[in-house]
Design an enzyme around this catalytic site. Structure first.
Site, mmCIF file in Angstrom:
data_model
loop_
_atom_site.group_PDB
_atom_site.id
_atom_site.type_symbol
_atom_site.label_atom_id
_atom_site.label_comp_id
_atom_site.label_asym_id
_atom_site.label_seq_id
_atom_site.Cartn_x
_atom_site.Cartn_y
_atom_site.Cartn_z
ATOM 1 N N TYR A 1 15.407 -14.583 8.696
ATOM 2 C CA TYR A 1 16.107 -13.445 8.986
ATOM 3 C C TYR A 1 16.262 -13.066 10.479
ATOM 4 O O TYR A 1 17.088 -12.166 10.838
ATOM 5 C CB TYR A 1 15.271 -12.133 8.338
ATOM 6 C CG TYR A 1 15.319 -12.121 6.837
ATOM 7 C CD1 TYR A 1 16.160 -13.035 6.196
ATOM 8 C CD2 TYR A 1 14.697 -11.339 6.249
ATOM 9 C CE1 TYR A 1 16.217 -13.139 4.759
ATOM 10 C CE2 TYR A 1 14.686 -11.079 4.784
ATOM 11 C CZ TYR A 1 15.360 -12.061 3.853
ATOM 12 O OH TYR A 1 15.348 -12.104 2.783
ATOM 13 N N LYS B 1 8.070 -24.304 0.383
ATOM 14 C CA LYS B 1 8.784 -25.382 -0.137
ATOM 15 C C LYS B 1 8.705 -26.403 0.506
ATOM 16 O O LYS B 1 9.713 -26.758 1.253
ATOM 17 C CB LYS B 1 10.368 -24.503 -0.191
ATOM 18 C CG LYS B 1 11.388 -25.356 -0.917
ATOM 19 C CD LYS B 1 11.330 -25.344 -2.517
ATOM 20 C CE LYS B 1 12.265 -26.037 -3.265
ATOM 21 N NZ LYS B 1 12.156 -26.193 -4.370
ATOM 22 N N ASP C 1 9.676 -21.943 -6.098
ATOM 23 C CA ASP C 1 10.618 -22.071 -7.339
ATOM 24 C C ASP C 1 9.733 -21.720 -8.491
ATOM 25 O O ASP C 1 9.564 -21.111 -9.527
ATOM 26 C CB ASP C 1 11.513 -23.139 -7.510
ATOM 27 C CG ASP C 1 10.827 -24.436 -7.101
ATOM 28 O OD1 ASP C 1 10.010 -24.591 -6.361
ATOM 29 O OD2 ASP C 1 11.339 -25.600 -7.538
ATOM 30 N N ASP D 1 10.365 -11.600 0.458
ATOM 31 C CA ASP D 1 11.417 -10.610 -0.033
ATOM 32 C C ASP D 1 11.771 -10.847 -1.417
ATOM 33 O O ASP D 1 11.843 -9.578 -2.126
ATOM 34 C CB ASP D 1 12.557 -10.737 0.871
ATOM 35 C CG ASP D 1 13.716 -9.607 0.772
ATOM 36 O OD1 ASP D 1 13.203 -8.707 0.234
ATOM 37 O OD2 ASP D 1 14.732 -9.810 1.456
ATOM 38 N N ASP E 1 9.655 -8.241 -4.751
ATOM 39 C CA ASP E 1 10.653 -7.471 -5.644
ATOM 40 C C ASP E 1 10.198 -7.900 -7.183
ATOM 41 O O ASP E 1 9.953 -6.777 -7.788
ATOM 42 C CB ASP E 1 12.096 -7.519 -5.309
ATOM 43 C CG ASP E 1 12.434 -6.680 -4.211
ATOM 44 O OD1 ASP E 1 11.534 -5.844 -3.526
ATOM 45 O OD2 ASP E 1 13.635 -6.200 -4.287
#
Ligand code: NAD
Length: 361
Positions: free
Chosen positions: A141, A192, A224, A248, A252
């Site tokens: 980001y 990852k 994943d 992020d 959620d």
């Protein structure tokens, strides 16, 4: 000892829910011998109305002078047509940056009484109690270079850069170990590393840090798989720590395991343990000013404030137990009520939690 708490009610339902938090803090103060001083500031749309900007300098100064910040929510249609730098949400990004809040903690705690609100089977989620820690100020980001460019042949390409320094990883990693230490002593680091070099460095650093925390069990999981495990068997986790983008998405996902947005607290911490505490939900303009908002996410944010910034674990436990107690008594706001259940207003729910805290039930 006196603790200064900056209250930033913000917009929409913000003032209603923060009023309940203030009431609760006063009751906690009486019960646990803590002395709170409250200051108040403007952020978001209400700040734009009064000062022309979503984050006045005075608010940042008040935050720096406080021990912790409790925020309601910002935003509303009235301010949505302004230029991007004058949107209420810029106030939130601005205060996080100004205070160096690099660690975002989102617990997903499902009270047994509300297990039916989740979209997952009650036995999968009942009693869920996990914390996702998301790195908030680095990663893709913020990484450079970034942007969209048009090549000589007219093709447009978009580019973002995922970048983490060892120091940034170590900082959030230590937060993860410290929080795990105060809970179930299990930390799952999500990355990852099978594809991304940033993640390989992340995994190296986390593994090195583990030597300093022999009492915490560290595991690693690819993002994943973590997404899959969160909906398959979420109770296997205690504390999850991960980088900005993965966090992020996963936070959620974890939040929604509980099924009710009015119940979810959050904390954003800096290196000194200073924190900004706020419910996960927004300003809910559709119910603002009607005493319909569920204050419990904000009251659970107060519990986090007591635990993580003020180090008052017993007071934090008492607040969480008071919330559990009102739910056990069958007290509900509209968002968590089943058809036919009696519905309380915002202040009534706040009063019920204060009464449960005072009664020690
Ligand atoms: P929202 O979270 O405000 O509302 C979504 C739905 O959930 C609405 O139906 C609302 O009534 C309900 N809801 C939310 N909180 C509730 C509570 N405590 N009790 C009962 N019901 C509750 O999200 P939205 O509608 O997408 O956004 C509204 C405004 O809030 C927008 O301006 C948005 O930008 C802003 N927002 C702010 C924050 C923040 O301040 N951290 C976060 C998200 C959205």
């Amino acid at each position: 000892m006196s603790h200064t708490i900056l209250l930033l009610p913000g917009d929409g339902i913000g003032p209603e829910i923060v009023a309940e938090a203030e009431k609760l803090l006063l009751a906690v103060g009486e019960k646990f011998g803590l002395d709170f001083t409250f200051t108040r500031g403007l952020i978001g749309g209400c700040a734009i109305d009064v000062t022309g900007v979503p984050l006045p300098d005075e608010t940042v100064a008040l935050a720096r002078a406080a021990d912790a910040v409790l925020l309601g929510a910002v935003g509303g249609e009235k301010w949505d047509r302004g230029p991007a730098h004058l949107r209420p949400e810029r106030g939130l990004l601005g205060i996080r940056k100004a205070l160096g809040l690099y660690a975002n903690l989102r617990p997903a705690l499902l009270f047994p009484e509300l297990a039916g609100a989740s979209t997952l089977k009650p036995e999968v989620v009942a009693g869920l109690d996990i914390v996702i820690i998301r790195e908030l100020t680095g990663g893709i980001y913020f990484g450079e270079p970034r942007g969209v460019e048009t090549l000589a042949d007219g093709t447009r390409i978009g580019r973002n850069t995922m970048v983490y320094s060892e120091a940034e990883i170590e900082r959030i990693g230590r937060t993860g170990f410290d929080i795990a230490r105060r809970r179930g002593r299990r930390l799952c680091s999500v990355d990852k590393a099978n594809v991304l070099e940033t993640s390989q460095l992340w995994r190296d650093v986390m593994t090195r840090l583990a030597a300093d925390y022999p009492d915490v069990e560290l595991s690693h999981m690819y993002v994943d798989n973590a997404a899959m495990q969160l909906v398959r068997a979420p109770k296997q986790f205690d504390v999850v720590v991960t980088e900005n983008l993965f966090g992020d998405i996963l936070s959620d996902c974890a939040a929604m395991l509980t099924g009710s947005i009015g119940m979810l607290p959050s904390a954003s911490l800096n290196e000194t343990g200073f924190g900004l505490y706020e419910p996960v939900h927004g300003s809910a303009p559709d119910i603002a000013g009607q005493q319909k908002a569920n204050p419990l996410a904000t009251l659970l944010s107060v519990a986090m404030l007591l635990r993580y910034t003020l180090g008052q674990a017993s007071a934090a436990d008492a607040v969480e137990q008071a919330v559990a107690s009102v739910l056990r008594q069958g007290l509900r706001t509209a968002d968590i009520a089943l058809p036919g259940e009696r519905v309380l207003g915002t202040a009534q729910m706040g009063d019920a939690v204060v009464a449960a805290l005072r009664g020690g039930v």
